[in-house]
Design a protein around this motif. Sequence first.
Motif, short mmCIF file in Angstrom:
data_model
loop_
_atom_site.label_atom_id
_atom_site.label_comp_id
_atom_site.label_asym_id
_atom_site.label_seq_id
_atom_site.Cartn_x
_atom_site.Cartn_y
_atom_site.Cartn_z
N ASN A 59 1.11 -1.66 -0.44
CA ASN A 59 -0.15 -0.04 0.25
C ASN A 59 0.85 1.25 0.24
O ASN A 59 1.42 1.67 0.50
CB ASN A 59 -0.96 -0.08 1.20
CG ASN A 59 -1.97 1.35 1.22
OD1 ASN A 59 -2.12 1.87 0.02
ND2 ASN A 59 -2.74 1.15 2.55
N TRP A 60 1.45 2.28 -0.88
CA TRP A 60 2.27 2.94 -1.18
C TRP A 60 0.63 3.87 -2.25
O TRP A 60 -0.36 3.63 -2.47
CB TRP A 60 3.73 2.92 -2.00
CG TRP A 60 3.18 2.10 -3.23
CD1 TRP A 60 3.52 0.87 -2.75
CD2 TRP A 60 3.01 2.45 -4.43
NE1 TRP A 60 3.41 0.10 -4.16
CE2 TRP A 60 3.91 0.86 -5.19
CE3 TRP A 60 3.48 3.81 -5.43
CZ2 TRP A 60 3.78 1.06 -6.68
CZ3 TRP A 60 3.68 3.82 -6.39
CH2 TRP A 60 3.96 2.11 -6.79
N TRP A 61 1.46 5.28 -2.89
CA TRP A 61 0.27 6.14 -3.56
C TRP A 61 0.39 5.73 -4.75
O TRP A 61 2.46 5.85 -5.32
CB TRP A 61 0.67 7.48 -3.13
CG TRP A 61 0.04 8.37 -3.28
CD1 TRP A 61 0.13 9.46 -5.18
CD2 TRP A 61 -0.36 9.75 -2.79
NE1 TRP A 61 -0.79 9.82 -5.52
CE2 TRP A 61 -1.15 10.50 -3.19
CE3 TRP A 61 -1.09 9.80 -1.53
CZ2 TRP A 61 -2.38 11.48 -3.71
CZ3 TRP A 61 -2.32 10.66 -0.85
CH2 TRP A 61 -2.32 11.85 -2.04
N GLN A 62 0.12 5.16 -5.97
CA GLN A 62 0.26 5.26 -6.94
C GLN A 62 -0.55 7.08 -7.62
O GLN A 62 -1.31 6.96 -7.30
CB GLN A 62 -0.50 4.39 -7.53
CG GLN A 62 0.24 2.91 -7.71
CD GLN A 62 -0.82 2.38 -6.12
OE1 GLN A 62 -1.52 2.42 -5.57
NE2 GLN A 62 0.25 2.08 -5.24
N ASP A 80 -3.61 0.46 -6.36
CA ASP A 80 -3.13 -0.97 -5.48
C ASP A 80 -4.81 -1.04 -4.36
O ASP A 80 -4.47 -1.84 -3.74
CB ASP A 80 -1.88 -0.73 -4.39
CG ASP A 80 -2.32 0.89 -3.55
OD1 ASP A 80 -3.50 0.86 -3.20
OD2 ASP A 80 -1.15 1.43 -3.51
N PHE A 135 -6.20 0.85 -2.18
CA PHE A 135 -6.51 1.55 -0.99
C PHE A 135 -6.06 3.05 -2.08
O PHE A 135 -4.71 3.31 -1.71
CB PHE A 135 -5.78 1.02 -0.35
CG PHE A 135 -6.46 -0.61 0.36
CD1 PHE A 135 -7.26 -0.68 0.79
CD2 PHE A 135 -5.74 -1.40 -0.55
CE1 PHE A 135 -7.58 -2.25 0.73
CE2 PHE A 135 -6.29 -2.69 -0.36
CZ PHE A 135 -7.34 -3.03 0.64
N VAL A 136 -6.74 4.15 -1.61
CA VAL A 136 -5.80 5.51 -1.31
C VAL A 136 -5.86 6.13 -0.20
O VAL A 136 -5.24 7.23 0.29
CB VAL A 136 -7.77 6.63 -1.52
CG1 VAL A 136 -8.31 6.16 -3.82
CG2 VAL A 136 -8.22 6.86 -0.88
CA CA Z 1 -2.70 2.80 -1.76
#
Ligand code: CA
Length: 260
Positions: free
Chosen positions: A149-152, A163, A165-166
């Motif tokens: 869970n990172w920021w795309q 992924d 999840f925001v």
């Molecule tokens: Ca994410």
Amino acid sequence: MMLINGGKFLMGTEDGMSYEAPVHEVEVKSFWMDRHEVTVAEFAKFASATNYKTDAEKFGWSGAFNLKTGEWKRTKGANWQHPDGPGSKAASNEPVCQVSWNDAAAYAKWAGKRLPTEAEWEYGARGGLEQKKYSWGDELRPAGKPVANWWQGNFPDRNTGEDGFVGRAPVESFPANGYGLYDVTGNVWEWCADWYADDYYLKSARDDPRGPDDGKERVIRGGSWMCAENFCNNYRVAARSQATPDSGLNNLGFRCVRDE
Ligand SMILES: [Ca+2]
Ligand SMILES: [Ca+2]
């Protein structure tokens, strides 16, 4: 918890920030490590058993990044039950956040555990791989897909949620690493026991290093749901950061360890 068999490893990287170098050999003893970040449900048991008040609850505010405005804000009423501010709610199976180092250490003590040293954290997070960029290997998107869970997208304007999840994700939403540990990369940053120093790797002990004798900030590791390619690539397994021991943020939590 997972039993992490002790051993030697190469800590740090030459391929990152100056304070992540030099690569140096470290040996740690065997230890048990929480397989996932401490959850809201787990922290709730501690808080109700001990009537514990977190630093954010005592202060009446905490730091929260607002997804709509794309800004960090000193937020009244933000705490572990309302991590993004009043009206927000923390799901029981997500990692607890808005907990300071002091709060995390108090939880660990209550649970008969302790916070990991920075060396234990990195040894566990590497999962038996040597000098890989990420906790799963060298590619950010193995087989074309995010596996943590990172920021795309472009931080802070655009969060594609590729992924799934925001914001924070329930623990164990992504595959475990080689040692059976979930979300060492991303989701929430994780407090370590050590004080932080930029130059610590230049003088670190080889056996079971425990960080500088004193300092102003504690080590945090692993990056969070806010780490993006254009901004901070702290989802790299060697990435280091730090925060003052009374800080709470809506992307910072912890996991515990125990001696074997
Ligand atoms: Ca994410
Ligand atoms: Ca994490």
